[in-house]
Write a protein that holds these residues in place. Structure first.
Motif, short mmCIF file in Angstrom:
data_model
loop_
_atom_site.label_atom_id
_atom_site.label_comp_id
_atom_site.label_asym_id
_atom_site.label_seq_id
_atom_site.Cartn_x
_atom_site.Cartn_y
_atom_site.Cartn_z
N GLN A 93 -4.09 -2.13 11.36
CA GLN A 93 -4.37 -2.10 9.92
C GLN A 93 -3.53 -1.03 9.24
O GLN A 93 -2.97 -1.24 8.15
CB GLN A 93 -5.86 -1.83 9.71
CG GLN A 93 -6.30 -1.79 8.24
CD GLN A 93 -6.28 -3.16 7.60
OE1 GLN A 93 -6.96 -4.06 8.04
NE2 GLN A 93 -5.47 -3.33 6.55
N VAL A 94 -3.39 0.16 9.92
CA VAL A 94 -2.56 1.26 9.37
C VAL A 94 -1.10 0.82 9.28
O VAL A 94 -0.43 1.03 8.26
CB VAL A 94 -2.71 2.53 10.24
CG1 VAL A 94 -1.67 3.57 9.84
CG2 VAL A 94 -4.12 3.09 10.11
N ARG A 95 -0.58 0.21 10.36
CA ARG A 95 0.82 -0.23 10.37
C ARG A 95 1.07 -1.25 9.26
O ARG A 95 2.09 -1.22 8.57
CB ARG A 95 1.18 -0.83 11.72
CG ARG A 95 1.42 0.21 12.80
CD ARG A 95 2.16 -0.39 13.99
NE ARG A 95 1.41 -1.47 14.63
CZ ARG A 95 0.52 -1.27 15.60
NH1 ARG A 95 0.26 -0.04 16.03
NH2 ARG A 95 -0.12 -2.30 16.14
N TYR A 96 0.13 -2.17 9.06
CA TYR A 96 0.30 -3.19 8.03
C TYR A 96 0.27 -2.55 6.64
O TYR A 96 1.08 -2.91 5.76
CB TYR A 96 -0.82 -4.24 8.16
CG TYR A 96 -0.77 -5.33 7.13
CD1 TYR A 96 0.35 -6.17 7.05
CD2 TYR A 96 -1.80 -5.52 6.21
CE1 TYR A 96 0.41 -7.18 6.09
CE2 TYR A 96 -1.74 -6.52 5.25
CZ TYR A 96 -0.64 -7.35 5.21
OH TYR A 96 -0.57 -8.35 4.26
N SER A 97 -0.61 -1.59 6.44
CA SER A 97 -0.67 -0.90 5.14
C SER A 97 0.63 -0.15 4.87
O SER A 97 1.14 -0.14 3.73
CB SER A 97 -1.87 0.07 5.11
OG SER A 97 -3.08 -0.63 5.25
N ARG A 132 1.60 -8.03 9.87
CA ARG A 132 0.44 -8.88 9.58
C ARG A 132 0.03 -9.65 10.83
O ARG A 132 -1.18 -9.77 11.14
CB ARG A 132 0.79 -9.86 8.46
CG ARG A 132 -0.30 -10.86 8.13
CD ARG A 132 -1.48 -10.22 7.47
NE ARG A 132 -2.66 -11.07 7.51
CZ ARG A 132 -3.78 -10.79 6.89
NH1 ARG A 132 -3.90 -9.66 6.20
NH2 ARG A 132 -4.82 -11.59 6.97
N ALA A 133 1.04 -10.18 11.56
CA ALA A 133 0.74 -10.92 12.78
C ALA A 133 0.10 -10.01 13.83
O ALA A 133 -0.84 -10.41 14.53
CB ALA A 133 2.02 -11.54 13.34
N SER A 134 0.56 -8.79 13.92
CA SER A 134 -0.02 -7.84 14.88
C SER A 134 -1.47 -7.52 14.52
O SER A 134 -2.34 -7.40 15.40
CB SER A 134 0.80 -6.54 14.91
OG SER A 134 2.10 -6.78 15.38
N LEU A 135 -1.75 -7.44 13.21
CA LEU A 135 -3.13 -7.19 12.78
C LEU A 135 -4.03 -8.38 13.12
O LEU A 135 -5.14 -8.20 13.63
CB LEU A 135 -3.15 -6.91 11.28
CG LEU A 135 -4.54 -6.73 10.64
CD1 LEU A 135 -5.28 -5.57 11.29
CD2 LEU A 135 -4.42 -6.52 9.13
#
Length: 364
Positions: A93-97, A132-135
């Protein structure tokens, strides 16, 4: 002088006769069968681990309700996996943000110094899609970990009863391990084989229908001896099985009895237990103006002897059905006529007889 002799006159034979009367009659078909559960299956573990708790209900013959926890498997491994999956979701979630922020910054910078339309790479769209895919993947792993933890509690899939128990506390089990054999108790079924000619007496259809089950199927009265007494349960036919046995020429009807283990109003009749052998009377078609006579009234396949003016006359009749005790006639006789039911060695049309006190025909 010669003694004059007179020949001895043999009196006409004495017979018994019945009065003909018409009545409305429900035909029935007799059958036998064994009570079976509507569904029976193995209770299966979906995760591995050590059994740490077994419900008191999970014993041979024990009753349980849908949703009851029957067995608990050690959940600690799965709690740790869930905690790890939760951390992964937070990191993703942090990486996507961060990628969302960087994409917005790149878009703002291009608007200041760039010319024309920016490429997807400049706007960091591939990196954003990857984040997004990783999340989404991290959330899926969390859900799988959550499911595995839920599955450490093995719950009853339906209201039922335990046929056999195969595990106990302390055993280590693997996934897809059978824990016991269980069956449903919401209703019981009885397969009732009948000869295919008997189907003509019943209101059942063999044709394909949109209905999965027969609606308002024939009533079935089930009789059984249990604990020294005879009891009756009532059910109904819900379906006809798909084929006629080529050897026996029998076809199976399936009768259903709801709530076979429920306490009856009289609190005396026992439950309709699985494995009980029962005799069934299946309710059939209603015949108006039927004439029921003792089986002895039938001479051959379709004749009776009518008593008129103390003489016997043969009469052809239409026989619907015969059994060991009675014959059901649909035409050929009128109400009030008398029919001979006595066995006679020789019968001549119009022979004289004496009739005894008449008994009533019919079912009584």
């Amino acid at each position: 002088s010669d003694v004059e002799t007179t020949p001895t006159k043999t009196p006409p034979p004495l017979i018994r006769a019945v009065n003909v009367r018409m009545e409305s009659l429900e035909l029935t078909v007799a059958a036998q069968g064994t009570v079976e559960p509507r569904t029976e299956s193995d209770l299966i573990a979906q995760v591995s681990g050590q059994v740490v708790e077994v419900s008191p209900k999970f014993a041979n013959g024990g009753f349980f309700e849908k949703g009851d926890v029957l067995i608990r498997i050690d959940p600690r491994d799965y709690e740790l996996i869930l905690a790890t999956a939760n951390v992964e979701v937070t990191q993703a979630q942090v990486r996507y943000s961060q990628e969302q922020e960087e994409s917005e910054v790149a878009k703002a910078e291009w608007s200041k110094i760039g010319e024309g339309e920016p490429s997807d790479l400049v706007l960091r769209k591939p990196q954003l899609a990857q984040a997004r895919a990783s999340l989404d993947a991290a959330r899926a792993r969390y859900r799988m970990a959550e499911l595995s933890l839920e599955r450490t509690e093995v719950r009853a899939p339906f209201d039922g009863r335990v046929r056999s128990k195969r595990v106990d506390v302390g055993q280590v089990i693997g996934p897809n391990n059978p824990l016991g054999r269980i069956y449903a108790v919401d209703y019981a079924e009885i397969r009732l084989p009948i000869p295919d000619p008997e189907l003509k007496y019943l209101n059942v259809s063999l044709y394909r229908s949109d209905q999965i089950e027969i609606v308002d199927g024939p009533r079935v009265d089930l009789h059984a001896d249990f604990a020294g007494s005879r009891y009756t349960w009532t059910g109904r036919v819900v379906r006809v099985e798909g084929e006629i046995d080529p050897l026996t020429r029998m076809i199976n009807l399936v009768a259903r009895v709801d709530d076979p283990y429920g306490v009856p109003e009289d609190a005396v009749r026992p439950p309709l237990v699985v494995g009980l052998y029962v005799e069934a009377d299946i309710g059939g078609k209603i015949v108006d103006n039927a004439i029921i006579l003792p089986r002895a009234a039938l001479r051959g396949t379709n004749r009776v002897l009518v008593v008129s003016d103390e003489r016997l006359y043969f009469r052809d009749v239409v026989v619907l059905r015969t059994d060991t005790e009675r014959v059901i006639i649909t035409s050929g006789l009128k109400p009030g006529e008398r029919v001979c039911i006595s066995p006679l060695d020789v019968v001549v049309e119009g022979m004289r007889v004496r009739s005894s006190v008449e008994v009533e025909g019919g079912t009584g």
